[in-house]
Design a protein around this motif. Structure first.
Motif, PDB file in Angstrom:
ATOM      1  N   GLU A   1       0.848  -1.196   0.000  1.00 13.96           N
ATOM      2  CA  GLU A   1       0.000   0.000   0.000  1.00 13.96           C
ATOM      3  C   GLU A   1       0.879   1.239   0.000  1.00 13.96           C
ATOM      4  O   GLU A   1       1.781   1.390   0.839  1.00 13.96           O
ATOM      5  CB  GLU A   1      -0.909   0.008   1.230  1.00 13.96           C
ATOM      6  CG  GLU A   1      -1.945   1.114   1.200  1.00 13.96           C
ATOM      7  CD  GLU A   1      -2.960   0.998   2.333  1.00 13.96           C
ATOM      8  OE1 GLU A   1      -4.081   1.480   2.159  1.00 13.96           O
ATOM      9  OE2 GLU A   1      -2.615   0.398   3.377  1.00 13.96           O
TER      10      GLU A   1
ATOM     11  N   VAL B   1       0.347  -0.224 -10.589  1.00 14.02           N
ATOM     12  CA  VAL B   1      -0.277   0.611  -9.566  1.00 14.02           C
ATOM     13  C   VAL B   1      -1.798   0.454  -9.681  1.00 14.02           C
ATOM     14  O   VAL B   1      -2.399   0.843 -10.687  1.00 14.02           O
ATOM     15  CB  VAL B   1       0.127   2.093  -9.714  1.00 14.02           C
ATOM     16  CG1 VAL B   1      -0.601   2.952  -8.674  1.00 14.02           C
ATOM     17  CG2 VAL B   1       1.638   2.249  -9.576  1.00 14.02           C
TER      18      VAL B   1
ATOM     19  N   GLN C   1     -10.455   5.507  -0.564  1.00 13.57           N
ATOM     20  CA  GLN C   1      -9.588   5.196  -1.699  1.00 13.57           C
ATOM     21  C   GLN C   1      -8.243   4.703  -1.200  1.00 13.57           C
ATOM     22  O   GLN C   1      -7.670   5.259  -0.261  1.00 13.57           O
ATOM     23  CB  GLN C   1      -9.398   6.422  -2.594  1.00 13.57           C
ATOM     24  CG  GLN C   1      -8.697   6.110  -3.900  1.00 13.57           C
ATOM     25  CD  GLN C   1      -8.607   7.328  -4.806  1.00 13.57           C
ATOM     26  OE1 GLN C   1      -7.672   8.106  -4.701  1.00 13.57           O
ATOM     27  NE2 GLN C   1      -9.584   7.500  -5.679  1.00 13.57           N
ATOM     28  N   ARG C   2      -7.739   3.632  -1.851  1.00 15.05           N
ATOM     29  CA  ARG C   2      -6.441   3.078  -1.483  1.00 15.05           C
ATOM     30  C   ARG C   2      -5.663   2.763  -2.752  1.00 15.05           C
ATOM     31  O   ARG C   2      -6.242   2.353  -3.764  1.00 15.05           O
ATOM     32  CB  ARG C   2      -6.613   1.823  -0.621  1.00 15.05           C
ATOM     33  CG  ARG C   2      -7.359   2.099   0.671  1.00 15.05           C
ATOM     34  CD  ARG C   2      -7.653   0.847   1.451  1.00 15.05           C
ATOM     35  NE  ARG C   2      -6.451   0.262   2.045  1.00 15.05           N
ATOM     36  CZ  ARG C   2      -6.457  -0.797   2.861  1.00 15.05           C
ATOM     37  NH1 ARG C   2      -7.608  -1.391   3.136  1.00 15.05           N
ATOM     38  NH2 ARG C   2      -5.323  -1.253   3.363  1.00 15.05           N
ATOM     39  N   VAL C   3      -4.346   2.957  -2.688  1.00 17.28           N
ATOM     40  CA  VAL C   3      -3.480   2.748  -3.843  1.00 17.28           C
ATOM     41  C   VAL C   3      -2.393   1.740  -3.460  1.00 17.28           C
ATOM     42  O   VAL C   3      -1.792   1.839  -2.381  1.00 17.28           O
ATOM     43  CB  VAL C   3      -2.841   4.073  -4.316  1.00 17.28           C
ATOM     44  CG1 VAL C   3      -1.970   3.835  -5.552  1.00 17.28           C
ATOM     45  CG2 VAL C   3      -3.911   5.125  -4.603  1.00 17.28           C
TER      46      VAL C   3
ATOM     47  N   THR D   1      -5.441   1.400  -8.163  1.00 18.03           N
ATOM     48  CA  THR D   1      -6.212   2.322  -7.334  1.00 18.03           C
ATOM     49  C   THR D   1      -7.603   1.739  -7.120  1.00 18.03           C
ATOM     50  O   THR D   1      -8.304   1.423  -8.090  1.00 18.03           O
ATOM     51  CB  THR D   1      -6.329   3.706  -8.005  1.00 18.03           C
ATOM     52  OG1 THR D   1      -5.019   4.243  -8.210  1.00 18.03           O
ATOM     53  CG2 THR D   1      -7.138   4.656  -7.136  1.00 18.03           C
TER      54      THR D   1
END
Length: 359
Positions: free
Chosen positions: A312, A338, A319-321, A340
């Motif tokens: 992470e 990557v 929202q998390r990437v 999202t």
């Protein structure tokens, strides 16, 4: 329970063939007429067949022994050194009204190393020897004479396993105009793991070449492909879920969603199948055009499962990437995919997939 998940009318219960061969101790008294096998074998018989060991069929060429007046004399003359007669069948293989004898020899009991097809015509003589088509190390553990369709044609079927029973398959031979042809063989040569079975899965009197591919992925997928025993006709594919729910279960952890999505990407491309679950994971306006294979190593999918490093790198409200790469890649590298994700209606969804090529 799995039957309801099958498509196009295929059933999941294996219909392995009933054992018909004998282990003669005296060739002159043990030669009996064998009828073509069409009925399933019992669980005990299947276990016995899979527990046998043998060496691969020996590919030997050369002149064969001349005619003999009696079958037991002939068997003694053609018997390979240090091998014993393991199976003997009497069947009209070419439907000319005259029976042939199929003799299987092996070094160990239950093992099959050499198979000869013999005809009685003013004495016994060899028509030919079966040449093993499987190119990797394996054990030939059983042989049967079978009817595989609704005609009267009879075929020689040889069953094979690996030494540790991680792989199983078969070879089909037919006699035609004094020629023994390998009609088809199915064995997991590429991976050394998996099941290739000869089954009448539709119960229509025609056997299929059925391959089972079991994966250690998030959903515990089993992909089944089937085609007519002689490799003609279309190939059909079915998808099963071997998890405890026996159906697709939406992951709750965003990392598991990424893992599941990439696993499905591999399965879709390998088997040319449509997996509706992939669309459930995303809220993308279009399918990503990235070449995942240039970043992710999918080679372990056939063995232990996809091994990913999911890190992470950003978190903001819903929202998390994540930076995703293969676990084998260097830890300090930032090169990877990557992902999202955003939480919508209680479920995490993939909003974008981008390629990060920065080292």
């Amino acid at each position: 329970m799995l039957t309801s998940l099958f498509l196009n009318g295929c059933s999941v219960e294996p219909t392995n063939e009933k054992q018909q061969a004998v282990d003669p101790t005296n060739p002159s008294t043990q030669v009996i007429e064998q009828k073509a096998v069409t009925e399933p074998e019992s669980a005990a018989q299947k276990q016995d067949r899979n527990s046998n060991v043998a060496n691969p069929i020996n590919k030997r060429n050369g002149n064969y022994v001349a005619d003999s007046n009696t079958l037991d004399q002939f068997i003694k003359k053609v018997q390979p050194s240090n091998e014993q007669l393991q199976r003997i069948f009497k069947e009209d293989l070419d439907l000319d009204g005259k029976p042939e004898y199929v003799l299987a020899f092996g070094l160990e009991k239950g093992g099959i190393d050499n198979i000869f097809v013999v005809r009685e015509d003013a004495g016994y003589h060899i028509i030919g020897k079966l040449e093993d088509p499987v190119m990797v190390a394996h054990l030939n553990t059983d042989m049967k004479i079978m009817k595989l369709d609704q005609t009267e044609q009879k075929f020689i079927v040889v069953y094979s396993t690996s030494e540790v029973n991680e792989a199983e398959g078969f070879s089909i031979f037919a006699l035609n105009h004094n020629q023994i042809n390998n009609l088809n063989y199915s064995y997991p040569e590429a991976t050394g793991q998996g099941s290739r079975k000869l089954e009448d899965i539709n119960k229509d009197g025609v056997f299929e070449d059925v391959s089972y591919y079991r994966f250690q992925d998030t959903q515990k997928h089993t992909i089944i492909t089937c085609q007519k025993f002689d490799s003609t006709g279309p190939e059909k594919t079915k998808v099963l879920y071997e998890n405890k729910n026996k159906k697709f279960v939406y992951p709750t952890d965003p990392k598991d969603i990424i893992q599941n999505y990439l696993e499905d990407h591999y399965l879709r491309n390998r088997f040319f199948i449509h997996l509706p679950e992939m669309a459930e994971f995303t809220a993308l306006s279009a399918s990503p055009k990235n070449n995942f294979e240039s970043i992710i190593d999918f080679s372990a999918m056939d063995y232990t499962g996809l091994d990913l490093n999911v890190k992470e790198i950003a978190y903001e409200a819903n929202q998390r990437v994540f930076l995703v790469k293969s676990s084998s890649e260097e830890e300090e590298s930032n090169q990877g995919l990557v992902f999202t994700l955003e939480k919508q209606s209680g479920k995490w969804k993939i909003m974008s997939i981008e390629m990060n090529d920065k080292l």
